[in-house]
Design a protein around this motif. Structure first.
Motif, short mmCIF file in Angstrom:
data_model
loop_
_atom_site.label_atom_id
_atom_site.label_comp_id
_atom_site.label_asym_id
_atom_site.label_seq_id
_atom_site.Cartn_x
_atom_site.Cartn_y
_atom_site.Cartn_z
N SER A 1 -1.22 11.67 -4.73
CA SER A 1 -1.25 10.57 -5.77
C SER A 1 0.21 10.29 -6.16
O SER A 1 0.19 10.61 -7.49
CB SER A 1 -2.48 10.84 -6.17
N PRO A 2 0.41 8.62 -6.26
CA PRO A 2 1.49 8.47 -6.91
C PRO A 2 1.26 8.32 -8.51
O PRO A 2 0.06 7.68 -8.51
CB PRO A 2 1.98 7.11 -6.27
N ALA B 1 7.54 15.51 -16.91
CA ALA B 1 8.76 14.56 -16.84
C ALA B 1 8.65 13.13 -16.09
O ALA B 1 8.03 12.22 -16.92
CB ALA B 1 10.46 15.03 -17.23
N GLN B 2 7.66 13.49 -15.52
CA GLN B 2 7.87 12.51 -13.95
C GLN B 2 6.39 11.27 -14.19
O GLN B 2 6.74 9.79 -14.33
CB GLN B 2 7.60 12.77 -12.74
N ALA B 3 5.81 12.32 -14.87
CA ALA B 3 4.69 11.94 -15.87
C ALA B 3 4.48 10.72 -16.71
O ALA B 3 4.22 9.54 -16.88
CB ALA B 3 3.16 12.47 -15.78
N ASN B 4 5.19 11.35 -17.69
CA ASN B 4 5.60 10.51 -18.85
C ASN B 4 6.23 8.94 -18.50
O ASN B 4 6.09 8.78 -19.63
CB ASN B 4 5.85 11.18 -20.28
N GLU C 1 1.93 5.85 -10.54
CA GLU C 1 1.48 4.53 -11.00
C GLU C 1 -0.49 4.42 -10.74
O GLU C 1 -0.32 3.57 -11.88
CB GLU C 1 2.44 3.87 -9.73
N GLU C 2 -0.56 4.71 -9.39
CA GLU C 2 -1.89 5.04 -9.35
C GLU C 2 -2.58 5.48 -10.25
O GLU C 2 -3.78 4.74 -10.69
CB GLU C 2 -2.54 5.30 -7.45
N ILE C 3 -2.39 6.58 -10.43
CA ILE C 3 -2.68 7.93 -11.57
C ILE C 3 -3.65 6.72 -12.80
O ILE C 3 -4.01 6.95 -13.59
CB ILE C 3 -2.61 9.21 -11.73
N TRP C 4 -2.45 6.65 -13.61
CA TRP C 4 -1.93 5.91 -14.72
C TRP C 4 -2.73 4.63 -14.71
O TRP C 4 -3.38 4.25 -15.73
CB TRP C 4 -0.27 5.43 -15.73
N GLN C 5 -2.58 3.94 -12.99
CA GLN C 5 -3.29 2.75 -13.01
C GLN C 5 -5.24 3.27 -13.59
O GLN C 5 -5.64 2.11 -14.89
CB GLN C 5 -3.62 1.71 -12.67
N ALA C 6 -5.99 3.86 -12.93
CA ALA C 6 -7.28 4.54 -13.49
C ALA C 6 -7.43 5.02 -14.05
O ALA C 6 -8.71 4.47 -15.01
CB ALA C 6 -6.80 5.57 -11.65
N ASN D 1 -11.77 12.37 -0.52
CA ASN D 1 -11.39 10.95 -1.79
C ASN D 1 -12.40 12.13 -2.48
O ASN D 1 -12.69 11.51 -3.81
CB ASN D 1 -12.04 9.77 -1.62
N HIS D 2 -13.02 13.90 -2.64
CA HIS D 2 -14.34 13.82 -3.55
C HIS D 2 -13.51 14.62 -4.51
O HIS D 2 -14.14 15.68 -5.33
CB HIS D 2 -15.69 14.35 -2.78
N ASP D 3 -11.84 14.48 -4.29
CA ASP D 3 -11.51 15.62 -4.78
C ASP D 3 -10.19 15.18 -5.35
O ASP D 3 -10.05 14.58 -4.79
CB ASP D 3 -10.76 17.25 -4.17
N LYS D 4 -8.66 15.63 -6.00
CA LYS D 4 -8.07 15.43 -6.58
C LYS D 4 -7.26 14.56 -6.96
O LYS D 4 -8.48 14.13 -7.81
CB LYS D 4 -6.69 15.20 -5.37
N LEU D 5 -6.98 13.19 -7.06
CA LEU D 5 -6.64 12.60 -8.71
C LEU D 5 -6.20 10.65 -8.28
O LEU D 5 -6.00 10.71 -8.59
CB LEU D 5 -5.00 12.81 -9.02
N SER D 6 -6.84 10.64 -6.50
CA SER D 6 -6.66 9.42 -6.29
C SER D 6 -7.69 7.96 -7.74
O SER D 6 -8.18 8.54 -8.11
CB SER D 6 -7.60 9.13 -5.03
#
Length: 331
Positions: A136-137, A168-171, A139-144, A99-104
């Motif tokens: 990392s979904p 497209a997926q992100a937006n 929904e989790e990324i945008w919540q953060a 959990n010290h890298d990527k987009l969690s």
């Protein structure tokens, strides 16, 4: 300097982006500060960095920018500051701990606080995802990200090295939350590497993202590599990407035709490559990463170049693009 809106936002940014990846590994702190001062003097207000820049140690580049901000004089207030999150901060690029890298959400929260400390600022204007995180979904990324916006730690979010369908997926995920979503995409794009035109640029245009091309000179290849080779200079031209390309007779002929065209029109090859990018749809501004001040001066001159239709057509003949999808690979 000329300015434009960053994608669909109201944010006004310069048509050149100051890249800072050389600050630390190749340019010492004093010279880095001088380059940033010169950039502001030239009207460049858009600075790009990443938490992993600096090599030894990672994060050193952000620290150099932070010490420059600490000098005061309105430096921070004049800069639209962009940094990135994704990679691990260990020297060898391996995760120091889960959990010290990527987009969690956990790493995004940790990484932004660490960047703010190194940058000696209370907010980041554009926080970019350095790479897609397939685990990392959204929904989790945008919540953060929404929490960070509410806290005032970041203003906008952007992507880097995304495919068109990732944008497209992100937006679409952001829209479901009522969030702003991505406002920019930083991608590899230049005369010699035009695959972004297939899907990334059309997706960016459709969703209102500003495109920020990195490696606009393709590792020095478009900066007069053959001439520098002939003159015994241009260290970057003798190895790496440029060296591989110039060793191929067909590709060397292509680069020679490009340099001959630039000479015919009285233009420096590197300035022509930057000016071409500024004519491309959706492009906000290319990232220029000067090691010395003279390279910044050359980049600034490119903003005022006016390339005629004949010159643009000839460039397309030398470096034919793929064209947009699906026509690029179907009828």
């Amino acid at each position: 300097m000329k300015y434009t809106q960053l994608g669909r936002t109201g944010l006004r940014v310069s048509r050149l982006v100051l890249g800072t990846m050389n600050f630390g590994p190749h340019t010492d702190e004093a010279d880095s500060h001088a380059i940033m001062d010169a950039a502001l003097d030239a009207g460049v207000n858009f600075f790009d960095t990443a938490n992993v820049y600096g090599r030894d140690p990672r994060g050193r580049t952000e620290e150099i920018i932070g010490s420059w901000f600490a000098k005061g004089g309105g430096r921070r207030e004049k800069v639209v500051l962009a940094t990135k999150v994704y990679g691990p901060m260990t020297a060898d690029g391996s995760p120091a701990w889960p959990n010290h890298d990527k987009l969690s959400a956990v790493n995004i929260r940790r990484a932004v606080d660490a960047s703010l400390k190194r940058l000696q600022t209370d907010h980041i204007d554009l926080y970019q995802f350095h790479h897609i995180d397939r685990n990392s979904p959204w929904e989790e990324i945008w919540q953060a990200i929404d929490v960070l916006v509410q806290q005032g730690k970041i203003v906008y979010a952007g992507s880097s090295n995304f495919a068109g369908w990732h944008i497209a997926q992100a937006n679409e995920a952001a829209a479901r939350r009522g969030s702003l979503g991505l406002v920019s995409e930083q991608c590899l794009y230049n005369l010699a590497e035009r695959r972004a035109e297939m899907e990334v640029l059309p997706a960016a245009e459709s969703y209102g993202l500003g495109v920020i091309p990195w490696s606009p000179l393709h590792g020095g290849l478009l900066g007069g590599a053959i001439r520098k080779e002939r003159e015994g200079g241009g260290l970057r031209s003798s190895g790496g990407r440029s060296g591989e390309v110039l060793a191929d007779p067909a590709q060397r002929k292509q680069i020679q035709a490009y340099e001959d065209l630039a000479e015919k029109h009285g233009l420096a090859p590197g300035e022509l490559a930057l000016a071409w990018l500024l004519t491309r749809p959706a492009v906000t501004g290319p990232i220029v990463g000067p090691r010395v001040g003279e390279q910044l001066d050359s980049a600034v001159r490119a903003v005022d170049l006016d390339l005629g239709e004949e010159l643009l057509s000839t460039l397309d003949e030398i470096f034919p693009g793929t064209g947009p999808s699906p026509e690029a690979f179907a009828w």
